[in-house]
Design an enzyme around this catalytic site. Structure first.
Site, PDB file in Angstrom:
ATOM      1  N   CYS A 270      35.071   5.761  60.592  1.00 24.04           N
ATOM      2  CA  CYS A 270      35.982   5.631  61.729  1.00 24.04           C
ATOM      3  C   CYS A 270      36.768   4.315  61.672  1.00 24.04           C
ATOM      4  O   CYS A 270      37.616   4.151  60.810  1.00 24.04           O
ATOM      5  CB  CYS A 270      35.210   5.797  63.031  1.00 24.04           C
ATOM      6  SG  CYS A 270      36.245   6.354  64.398  1.00 24.04           S
TER       7      CYS A 270
ATOM      8  N   HIS B  83      32.672  11.215  62.096  1.00 21.77           N
ATOM      9  CA  HIS B  83      31.287  10.759  62.291  1.00 21.77           C
ATOM     10  C   HIS B  83      30.275  11.706  61.659  1.00 21.77           C
ATOM     11  O   HIS B  83      29.846  12.684  62.289  1.00 21.77           O
ATOM     12  CB  HIS B  83      30.999  10.612  63.786  1.00 21.77           C
ATOM     13  CG  HIS B  83      31.653   9.434  64.410  1.00 21.77           C
ATOM     14  ND1 HIS B  83      31.048   8.195  64.492  1.00 21.77           N
ATOM     15  CD2 HIS B  83      32.889   9.283  64.939  1.00 21.77           C
ATOM     16  CE1 HIS B  83      31.874   7.340  65.072  1.00 21.77           C
ATOM     17  NE2 HIS B  83      32.996   7.985  65.351  1.00 21.77           N
TER      18      HIS B  83
ATOM     19  N   GLU C 273      27.223  11.194  61.233  1.00 22.13           N
ATOM     20  CA  GLU C 273      25.945  11.130  61.956  1.00 22.13           C
ATOM     21  C   GLU C 273      25.947  12.067  63.149  1.00 22.13           C
ATOM     22  O   GLU C 273      24.890  12.442  63.657  1.00 22.13           O
ATOM     23  CB  GLU C 273      25.646   9.696  62.392  1.00 22.13           C
ATOM     24  CG  GLU C 273      26.234   9.259  63.711  1.00 22.13           C
ATOM     25  CD  GLU C 273      27.740   9.065  63.685  1.00 22.13           C
ATOM     26  OE1 GLU C 273      28.338   8.900  64.765  1.00 22.13           O
ATOM     27  OE2 GLU C 273      28.322   9.057  62.582  1.00 22.13           O
TER      28      GLU C 273
END
Length: 382
Positions: free
Chosen positions: A269, A353, A355
């Site tokens: 990001c 992202h 994750e």
């Protein structure tokens, strides 16, 4: 659960006003008004430091139905400037729930509004772009709020990272949470790869992923210098997400420029934008950004489509991309750059992202690629 019928107003700088009722703390907050299309994960969104300086509207109609808990947090406190929903659930039901959303918002002093036509709000932002706004329960005069919104500070040219970075370094020792299971204890292995994270507003689930793969993880403030990073003798360096405009972050760009080529680097990001800028690229502000857990990305290396979680309002300008960077991923909604890798240094980054908390897990493989890069570099250096 407590419930309030107090009035609240959300006013945009262009004169548009939405009325509703307060479901959070009393007060008044300014911020850029943005929307998130996720159906779940409101607590992770509230605590994501990347939302610092922003009033977040959820597009899903009912929010709060599974309550809040102490595990589903991405930082030590909520970071949003304000919160907007169509309807907050009167009942929260989940075996992990510890507190209702309204009580959680009040306890953390977050100004929030319900009863808003969020579909109309999102259409307005998509047509006119992300706008500055004021969310208030104290001043209910529309003209006054519009004036305040116009006069409020925007995101462009503002260093919001300084507002969310940690005060000092810390060692991370928390693995990924497994539903219904107690988190296993782990004996620290001094020979395990050492990953140093530069925290510009890092989501904690990133650190959990890195630790869960057997690494020793140290988190440094994003203002750390290259010499401070290298003094920890890292095997790999991670560049985190974070809020706002990357252009003012010269200190971070200079540090990354010095570190590139010294150790494997993985950026997510804001970390992706900063790695690209350190190589010579520029960024630009998107009309209304990408925020949600259903963003399609094409992996150009294997021609596979990934559904990803995203949260950013800026992107790397393709025309400015230097020869040393190769585009690896593209956003399929607008064809913007969603990932790059360095052609001569062990460094890569993505504008989303992997994750994904909350969100899809299509891109978890990127942590494995970083782990492999760290192992290859460690072997080559011996």
């Amino acid at each position: 659960m407590t419930r309030s019928d107090a009035a609240a107003l959300l006013a945009f700088e262009d004169g548009t006003v939405f009325r509703g009722r307060s479901i959070g703390a009393d007060g008044e907050k300014a911020g850029e008004v943005v929307f998130n299309t996720s159906m779940t994960g409101y607590q992770e969104i509230l605590t994501d430091p990347s939302y610092c300086g922003q009033i977040v509207s959820m597009t899903y109609t009912e929010i709060g139905n599974y309550g809040t808990n102490n595990d589903d947090v991405e930082s030590d406190q909520p970071r949003v400037a304000g919160f907007v929903v169509r309807s907050e659930s009167r009942v929260h039901s989940n075996y992990r729930s510890q507190e209702g959303l309204t009580d959680y918002l009040k306890r953390h002093n977050i100004v929030a509004i319900a009863g808003v036509d969020t579909r109309a709000l999102v259409r307005h932002i998509r047509s006119h772009g992300a706008l500055k706004g004021i969310l208030s329960t104290s001043d209910l005069d529309e003209a006054s709020l519009v004036r305040k919104a116009k006069e409020s500070q925007g995101l462009v040219g503002r260093d919001l990272v300084r507002e969310v970075i940690p005060a000092r370094a810390r060692a991370w020792n928390q693995a990924l949470h497994q539903l219904g299971q107690q988190d296993p204890a782990r004996t620290e292995d001094p020979s395990a790869p050492h990953i140093v994270c530069l925290d510009y507003g890092m989501k904690w689930n990133i650190a959990r992923h890195l630790y869960d793969r057997g690494n020793r993880v140290t988190i440094l403030p994003g203002s750390a210098t290259a010499s401070e990073v290298m003094a920890l003798n890292p095997d790999g360096i991670f560049l985190s997400n974070g809020p706002g405009d990357p252009e003012p972050l010269e200190y971070a760009i200079n540090t990354i420029r010095e570190l590139t080529g010294q150790r494997p680097i993985f950026g997510i990001c804001l970390g992706h934008q900063l790695l690209s800028m350190a190589a010579g690229a520029k960024t630009f502000k998107l009309k209304f950004g990408h925020r949600g857990s259903n963003q399609p990305v094409l992996n150009l290396l294997n021609e596979r489509v990934e559904i990803t979680s995203q949260n950013h309002g800026f992107a790397v300008e393709e025309s400015s991309l230097p020869d040393c960077l190769e585009i690896t991923h593209r956003n399929l909604n607008d064809n913007t750059i969603a990932g790059v890798r360095h052609k001569s240094a062990p460094a890569f980054s993505v504008q989303y992202h992997p994750e994904a908390s909350a969100g899809p897990h299509d891109s978890e493989y990127l942590f494995g690629e970083f782990q492999q890069l760290v192992a290859q570099n460690s072997t080559a250096s011996k």
